[in-house]
Design a protein around this motif. Structure first.
Motif, PDB file in Angstrom:
ATOM      1  N   ALA A 178      -8.908  14.049 -64.751  1.00  0.00           N
ATOM      2  CA  ALA A 178      -8.801  14.672 -63.437  1.00  0.00           C
ATOM      3  C   ALA A 178      -7.749  15.758 -63.436  1.00  0.00           C
ATOM      4  CB  ALA A 178      -8.461  13.608 -62.391  1.00  0.00           C
ATOM      5  N   ASN A 179      -8.055  16.856 -62.755  1.00  0.00           N
ATOM      6  CA  ASN A 179      -7.109  17.963 -62.568  1.00  0.00           C
ATOM      7  C   ASN A 179      -7.115  18.340 -61.107  1.00  0.00           C
ATOM      8  OD1 ASN A 179      -6.482  18.802 -65.415  1.00  0.00           O
ATOM      9  ND2 ASN A 179      -8.714  18.922 -65.442  1.00  0.00           N
ATOM     10  N   ILE A 180      -5.951  18.382 -60.504  1.00  0.00           N
ATOM     11  CA  ILE A 180      -5.878  18.812 -59.107  1.00  0.00           C
ATOM     12  C   ILE A 180      -4.925  19.997 -59.043  1.00  0.00           C
ATOM     13  CG2 ILE A 180      -5.267  18.141 -56.755  1.00  0.00           C
ATOM     14  CD1 ILE A 180      -5.855  15.228 -57.547  1.00  0.00           C
ATOM     15  N   VAL A 181      -5.423  21.112 -58.535  1.00  0.00           N
ATOM     16  CA  VAL A 181      -4.610  22.322 -58.441  1.00  0.00           C
ATOM     17  C   VAL A 181      -4.298  22.614 -56.981  1.00  0.00           C
ATOM     18  CG1 VAL A 181      -4.541  24.817 -58.842  1.00  0.00           C
ATOM     19  CG2 VAL A 181      -5.644  23.294 -60.521  1.00  0.00           C
ATOM     20  N   CYS A 182      -3.000  22.767 -56.677  1.00  0.00           N
ATOM     21  CA  CYS A 182      -2.598  23.202 -55.345  1.00  0.00           C
ATOM     22  C   CYS A 182      -2.065  24.614 -55.458  1.00  0.00           C
ATOM     23  CB  CYS A 182      -1.505  22.292 -54.778  1.00  0.00           C
ATOM     24  SG  CYS A 182      -2.074  20.627 -54.503  1.00  0.00           S
ATOM     25  N   ARG A 183      -2.679  25.508 -54.689  1.00  0.00           N
ATOM     26  CA  ARG A 183      -2.262  26.906 -54.769  1.00  0.00           C
ATOM     27  C   ARG A 183      -1.066  27.154 -53.861  1.00  0.00           C
ATOM     28  NH1 ARG A 183      -8.191  29.393 -53.985  1.00  0.00           N
ATOM     29  NH2 ARG A 183      -9.048  28.741 -55.993  1.00  0.00           N
ATOM     30  N   GLN A 184      -0.248  28.095 -54.290  1.00  0.00           N
ATOM     31  CA  GLN A 184       0.831  28.534 -53.407  1.00  0.00           C
ATOM     32  C   GLN A 184       0.230  29.021 -52.095  1.00  0.00           C
ATOM     33  OE1 GLN A 184       4.772  30.064 -53.851  1.00  0.00           O
ATOM     34  NE2 GLN A 184       3.856  32.035 -54.332  1.00  0.00           N
ATOM     35  N   ASN A 185       0.834  28.666 -50.990  1.00  0.00           N
ATOM     36  CA  ASN A 185       0.286  29.033 -49.687  1.00  0.00           C
ATOM     37  C   ASN A 185       1.424  29.112 -48.682  1.00  0.00           C
ATOM     38  OD1 ASN A 185      -1.105  29.426 -47.374  1.00  0.00           O
ATOM     39  ND2 ASN A 185      -2.377  27.587 -47.521  1.00  0.00           N
ATOM     40  N   LYS A 186       1.850  30.349 -48.392  1.00  0.00           N
ATOM     41  CA  LYS A 186       2.985  30.509 -47.474  1.00  0.00           C
ATOM     42  C   LYS A 186       2.538  30.858 -46.067  1.00  0.00           C
ATOM     43  CE  LYS A 186       6.034  32.225 -51.128  1.00  0.00           C
ATOM     44  NZ  LYS A 186       6.923  33.317 -51.585  1.00  0.00           N
ATOM     45  N   THR A 187       1.266  31.285 -45.952  1.00  0.00           N
ATOM     46  CA  THR A 187       0.796  31.762 -44.640  1.00  0.00           C
ATOM     47  C   THR A 187       0.061  30.636 -43.926  1.00  0.00           C
ATOM     48  OG1 THR A 187      -1.226  32.531 -45.684  1.00  0.00           O
ATOM     49  CG2 THR A 187       0.550  34.125 -45.434  1.00  0.00           C
ATOM     50  N   VAL A 188       0.828  29.701 -43.448  1.00  0.00           N
ATOM     51  CA  VAL A 188       0.238  28.567 -42.745  1.00  0.00           C
ATOM     52  C   VAL A 188       0.728  28.557 -41.306  1.00  0.00           C
ATOM     53  CG1 VAL A 188      -0.139  27.050 -44.722  1.00  0.00           C
ATOM     54  CG2 VAL A 188       2.123  27.180 -43.674  1.00  0.00           C
ATOM     55  N   ASP A 189      -0.035  27.921 -40.439  1.00  0.00           N
ATOM     56  CA  ASP A 189       0.339  27.849 -39.026  1.00  0.00           C
ATOM     57  C   ASP A 189       1.623  27.053 -38.850  1.00  0.00           C
ATOM     58  OD1 ASP A 189      -1.870  29.298 -38.455  1.00  0.00           O
ATOM     59  OD2 ASP A 189      -3.100  27.592 -37.812  1.00  0.00           O
ATOM     60  N   LYS A 190       1.685  25.925 -39.526  1.00  0.00           N
ATOM     61  CA  LYS A 190       2.860  25.072 -39.400  1.00  0.00           C
ATOM     62  C   LYS A 190       3.634  25.116 -40.704  1.00  0.00           C
ATOM     63  CE  LYS A 190      -0.021  21.859 -37.963  1.00  0.00           C
ATOM     64  NZ  LYS A 190      -0.552  20.490 -37.769  1.00  0.00           N
ATOM     65  N   PRO A 191       4.950  25.422 -40.662  1.00  0.00           N
ATOM     66  CA  PRO A 191       5.717  25.554 -41.907  1.00  0.00           C
ATOM     67  C   PRO A 191       5.624  24.311 -42.787  1.00  0.00           C
ATOM     68  CG  PRO A 191       7.161  25.573 -39.957  1.00  0.00           C
ATOM     69  CD  PRO A 191       5.758  25.636 -39.461  1.00  0.00           C
ATOM     70  N   GLU A 192       5.432  23.129 -42.179  1.00  0.00           N
ATOM     71  CA  GLU A 192       5.391  21.906 -42.992  1.00  0.00           C
ATOM     72  C   GLU A 192       4.120  21.810 -43.827  1.00  0.00           C
ATOM     73  OE1 GLU A 192       5.643  21.997 -39.692  1.00  0.00           O
ATOM     74  OE2 GLU A 192       4.420  20.457 -38.709  1.00  0.00           O
ATOM     75  N   ASP A 193       3.147  22.697 -43.569  1.00  0.00           N
ATOM     76  CA  ASP A 193       1.924  22.692 -44.375  1.00  0.00           C
ATOM     77  C   ASP A 193       2.017  23.619 -45.592  1.00  0.00           C
ATOM     78  OD1 ASP A 193       0.755  20.923 -42.657  1.00  0.00           O
ATOM     79  OD2 ASP A 193      -0.354  22.427 -41.518  1.00  0.00           O
ATOM     80  N   ALA A 194       3.118  24.354 -45.713  1.00  0.00           N
ATOM     81  CA  ALA A 194       3.236  25.344 -46.785  1.00  0.00           C
ATOM     82  C   ALA A 194       3.366  24.690 -48.156  1.00  0.00           C
ATOM     83  CB  ALA A 194       4.450  26.232 -46.529  1.00  0.00           C
ATOM     84  N   THR A 195       2.868  25.393 -49.151  1.00  0.00           N
ATOM     85  CA  THR A 195       3.127  25.045 -50.545  1.00  0.00           C
ATOM     86  C   THR A 195       3.789  26.263 -51.170  1.00  0.00           C
ATOM     87  OG1 THR A 195       1.235  23.556 -50.679  1.00  0.00           O
ATOM     88  CG2 THR A 195       2.085  24.415 -52.761  1.00  0.00           C
ATOM     89  N   ILE A 196       5.038  26.121 -51.583  1.00  0.00           N
ATOM     90  CA  ILE A 196       5.814  27.262 -52.035  1.00  0.00           C
ATOM     91  C   ILE A 196       6.356  26.985 -53.431  1.00  0.00           C
ATOM     92  CG2 ILE A 196       7.903  28.617 -51.599  1.00  0.00           C
ATOM     93  CD1 ILE A 196       7.378  28.020 -48.585  1.00  0.00           C
ATOM     94  N   ILE A 197       6.183  27.962 -54.321  1.00  0.00           N
ATOM     95  CA  ILE A 197       6.574  27.782 -55.714  1.00  0.00           C
ATOM     96  C   ILE A 197       7.619  28.821 -56.094  1.00  0.00           C
ATOM     97  CG2 ILE A 197       5.734  27.964 -58.095  1.00  0.00           C
ATOM     98  CD1 ILE A 197       3.043  26.798 -56.877  1.00  0.00           C
ATOM     99  N   GLU A 198       8.777  28.333 -56.525  1.00  0.00           N
ATOM    100  CA  GLU A 198       9.804  29.223 -57.068  1.00  0.00           C
ATOM    101  C   GLU A 198       9.851  28.955 -58.557  1.00  0.00           C
ATOM    102  OE1 GLU A 198      13.560  28.632 -55.067  1.00  0.00           O
ATOM    103  OE2 GLU A 198      12.468  28.247 -53.198  1.00  0.00           O
ATOM    104  N   MET A 199       9.436  29.953 -59.349  1.00  0.00           N
ATOM    105  CA  MET A 199       9.291  29.700 -60.774  1.00  0.00           C
ATOM    106  C   MET A 199      10.094  30.685 -61.594  1.00  0.00           C
ATOM    107  SD  MET A 199       5.908  29.651 -63.070  1.00  0.00           S
ATOM    108  CE  MET A 199       6.350  31.305 -63.608  1.00  0.00           C
TER     109      MET A 199
END
Lengths: 263, 263, 263
Positions: A178-199
């Motif tokens: 199994a592989n699950i990929v979560c994409r970076q996503n900063k443009t969300v309605d609620k900040p708690e839904d964001a996925t942010i990557i600092e690499m």
């Protein structure tokens, strides 16, 4: 004398539920700074660090530094008797071998005192240096929890790989992969839904899912989780506790058998 | 012939769930007055008394007094097959060794007949005299239920102490002690939230939590519970059944070992 | 190459939950017509037939007929990792011994690939002729499910008897007997609440409740269930899958011991 009054008592209930699967007995340390805990899990693989800063309490009196050894299952049993809207006060007299948890219902109709025996627990406090991490992923804690649970139905370990585009969680087992990929996503309605990557640089590390699943018991404490990764360091899985502090879990990466063979 | 039609059939479902943990087999007595039951629990420590008055039934026909021995688990199995909005009719022919429960859905689309074998059960009916109590506590049934459950995680017995200001529930066990105080509170928005204490003199009695927890299975029947206490008498834990009657549990206080030693 | 994209992925999750109690390993057959399955239960008493027509998929590519042997418990484990709003794509390369399930979250933030090993499963496809039935009952699937569950608390078999007025479900066991009658009812506010009986002649047949209860696991797929009965044929319990096909369960009636003795 110690007297710590926490208006949002449900926070303490959640903290206990977050760590009691991992740690059986531990010292809670009280000082002017706050109420804290540092403990290894029973198999000495993972480390938990908790901090509830004194400013987060409505009333915080700690006359002298105090280390209180508690059985976390017993403590959890008592805290489960507090209502979710109750105010919780932790009290201990100097030199006493007991601690008292007081629960007050919001309308003050019901007041409960639970007194628990303290234990002597040997522990050494590890200094954890601030480190630079190759990659830091911030994502919804419910998403991270779901992913760890889902992958556990397939395999025992998770490979977490971070690139600029996203973070990938992979596993393999008898029935498949199994592989699950979560994409970076900063443009969300609620900040708690964001996925942010600092690499700083791509990183790929392997961990035991069993521990990851234990860490996610802290999800009710925070909408977001932060996962800090570096090849040479234990991963840090952090849940912030609003206006009070944090709970952090540390876990060393597994050395891949393939890599071992290559070396 | 017997035919008792109860529009609010869910009441009977709740009655069964309330007593079947305590009592295995019991006689239900039907007379012109109503449908009633009196039974000791299997260890002969607690007594249950149920009354559903004839006026509470939409239709109540009982040609002659009848005592029907039933296995409460089997009866509960059948009643669980009734929908919560179903009308329940209890039927028995004179001299029959079976009872029939009929369930009608509100729109009459679905009609079920469950026929159960009756049993011969020896029982003696105890006369329970009306007594004066030193203290009567009325409080939300959900609150009483929560307190008994919470204290059970700490100890095996509860000391109930009543003063003018409130009622205190205490326990002690290996991991510590607990005290929960509920203050008298008459000024509530909803009358079912009130805690009201009628006290002739202070009283403090000890009971086995196991039985108290069984009694609280009746909480779905009533928003309030009444606890009547006197040093020389069994406690009465009563749940009123709206417009129909009541379910009452009697339990003798434990003699404290400390007191025994003193005497 | 095979690539089937199902926007309403939760359908596939429900299909798996509906059949995995009955069938352990089975071949899924893909053709231009659709995605289908036919399998006996492990004790070779009941038969399941599933059809998801190609038109129901957003994208349906099936270059050549393909039969894929899958362990349904493993497949269910993987599908449980799909969110309820996820789009599910089933992919297989020609000649490959694996199948891939891809789950896409509605906002495309999260994409998961689960790869599962295929199995070689011997199976023979039974031709099931279209038949005339003595009676066809259409009723709410939740009602049928509730009745089977309720009767199971009393007995092991159910007698289904159809007359013009309604359908009767009966059972008997050690603790007593039960009869549940559902009347024909076409004048309902919501069509899914209707109970409709098409009867050529009265019929009364006996079935094992254990299988009926397994069949009702398909209830989440459809608000209505259709039960087709004839003395000489297995009953068909059918759940339509909106705009896509159906899942059908076949079960031979039990020969009543009483009837055997009579003959």
């Amino acid at each position: 004398m110690l007297e710590l009054r926490l208006v949002q008592g449900s926070l303490l209930k959640k903290v206990l539920e977050a760590i009691r699967e991992l740690v059986t007995d531990a010292n809670f340390d009280c000082s002017g700074t706050g109420f804290s805990l540092q403990a290894m899990d029973s198999s000495h693989v993972a480390l938990v660090a908790l901090l509830l800063r004194s400013e987060g309490f409505e009333h915080y009196r700690c006359d002298r530094n105090l280390s209180m050894g508690m059985n976390l299952n017993n403590m959890a049993k008592m805290l489960r008797c507090a209502g979710n809207d109750d105010i919780i006060t932790i009290k201990a007299d100097d030199g006493s071998d007991t601690v008292t948890f007081m629960f007050e219902s919001p309308n003050q109709d019901k007041i409960a005192d639970f007194e628990m025996k303290l234990m002597d627990i040997d522990s050494e406090h590890l200094g954890i240096p601030d480190s630079e991490y190759q990659a830091i992923v911030r994502m919804p804690s419910s998403e991270f929890s779901r992913i760890c649970k889902d992958l556990s139905s397939i395999g025992d370990t998770v490979i977490i790989s971070v690139t600029k585009e996203g973070v990938k969680f992979s596993t393999a087992g008898d029935i498949g992969t199994a592989n699950i990929v979560c994409r970076q996503n900063k443009t969300v309605d609620k900040p708690e839904d964001a996925t942010i990557i600092e690499m700083q640089e791509p990183v790929s590390l392997t961990f035991a899912l069993r521990y990851m699943n234990s860490f996610t018991k802290a999800s009710p404490l925070s909408e977001q989780v932060t996962i800090s990764l570096s090849s040479e360091l234990p991963v840090v899985v952090e849940y912030k506790i609003a206006e009070m502090g944090y709970i952090r879990f540390y876990l060393a990466p597994k050395i891949e058998e393939d890599e071992e063979m290559k070396s």
